[in-house]
Design an enzyme around this catalytic site. Sequence first.
Site, PDB file in Angstrom:
ATOM      1  N   SER A  56      12.948   6.799   6.741  1.00  0.00           N
ATOM      2  CA  SER A  56      12.719   6.565   8.165  1.00  0.00           C
ATOM      3  C   SER A  56      13.234   5.187   8.549  1.00  0.00           C
ATOM      4  CB  SER A  56      11.230   6.672   8.483  1.00  0.00           C
ATOM      5  OG  SER A  56      10.995   6.391   9.842  1.00  0.00           O
TER       6      SER A  56
ATOM      7  N   CYS B  26       7.933  -4.493  15.727  1.00  0.00           N
ATOM      8  CA  CYS B  26       7.511  -3.419  16.628  1.00  0.00           C
ATOM      9  C   CYS B  26       6.080  -3.718  17.079  1.00  0.00           C
ATOM     10  CB  CYS B  26       7.592  -2.070  15.930  1.00  0.00           C
ATOM     11  SG  CYS B  26       9.265  -1.651  15.404  1.00  0.00           S
TER      12      CYS B  26
ATOM     13  N   CYS C  74      -0.951   6.720  10.151  1.00  0.00           N
ATOM     14  CA  CYS C  74       0.308   6.186  10.628  1.00  0.00           C
ATOM     15  C   CYS C  74       0.101   4.901  11.409  1.00  0.00           C
ATOM     16  CB  CYS C  74       0.949   7.240  11.510  1.00  0.00           C
ATOM     17  SG  CYS C  74       2.518   6.746  12.134  1.00  0.00           S
TER      18      CYS C  74
ATOM     19  N   GLU D 181       0.833  -1.197   0.000  1.00  0.00           N
ATOM     20  CA  GLU D 181       0.000   0.000   0.000  1.00  0.00           C
ATOM     21  C   GLU D 181       0.867   1.247   0.000  1.00  0.00           C
ATOM     22  OE1 GLU D 181      -2.434  -1.022   3.353  1.00  0.00           O
ATOM     23  OE2 GLU D 181      -4.099  -1.600   2.072  1.00  0.00           O
TER      24      GLU D 181
END
Length: 376
Positions: free
Chosen positions: A202, A120, A346, A96
């Site tokens: 990131s 995570c 997010c 995506e």
Amino acid sequence: MSAKPTKINLLNFNRAGLREYFSSIGEKPFRADQMMKWIYQAGVSDFDQMTNLNKALREKLKAQCEVKAPEIAYQQGASDGTIKFALRLEGGQEVETVWIPDEDRATLCVSSQVGCALECTFCSTAQQGFNRNLSVSEIIGQVWRVATTIGLSNDSAKRPITNVVMMGMGEPLLNLKNVVPAMDLMLDDLAFGLSKRRVTLSTSGVVPALDMLGDQIDVALAISLHAPDDKLRDEIVPINKKYPIQEFLAGVRRYLAKSNANQGKVTVEYVMLNGINDSTDQAHELAKVLADTPCKINLIPFNPYPGSPYSRSSNSRIDRFAKVLSSYGLMVVVRKTRGDDIDAACGQLVGDVVDRTKRMLKKQMKGDEISVKMEH
């Protein structure tokens, strides 16, 4: 019956690679430059339309090559203008990609892997596990597909994409060999021509690869920190057990020392988890941990996904946390959530590798008050 020969996908080459390929087939390197303009500036994938290439070359390219980006499986628009694209890869998997328009920019959040290996605990992508790295063509193909779908323009003020954030599914530094050439194309004036300050990678902290990144390319850097101490970060960002906070921040400072794109500061991303990492004591601790690392801090309200063990910090807790950080002279932004009504905010990007109820996307990351990030 013999298998059909595999064609060479020209999206897998940055400028240097494309010039090398054209030389290998007996063509002048400038033909590669012409090809890049057709592909990236005109959005053309049909060799017959590339009219400044002679017919013999066009026939050779048709026989040996292709320009193939991931296809759109579906797209969803949010009430705020955000569009989530599910892109189908070879083999039927999906990733995506999220396009976030704003008044003065349009940011694309791009994936680097199918799934993620970093585990995570607050991230939906991590719950699906790791499948594979994306190729160069699958990474830059996300940018090409969205740009050509939204509509290319020669007017720089009307560019369909002004910023790219490598904040989608996966850990970009675990796919460095494909991420770097793809970012080369994002920056290349013959391709998308973005400023290095408008391409952001990131990472959750793969320190050796971060050092390698600094030797290969200069782009803006954001780090997924999310905890002020090693004990908590070991729990919620398990790669911390291998590369603890101080080792990670030392690597960040080494990168900043080489970089012009970051203007001397890294963006620190910190997802706000209610009762986990959002106390005022933890804010004081975070400020002290970051004392030696020039930075700006993005506080990211947690975006829940089905089965998540966490909840979002209240606005009042986020505000208190931000005020403590500001009292140390730190630049703090509370990230504005975009696309959450289509699971494009997010921490919500998953793709098609696992049950679609776990789908997750990421948000926006900007130098001001808006940001897009898909948590690792």
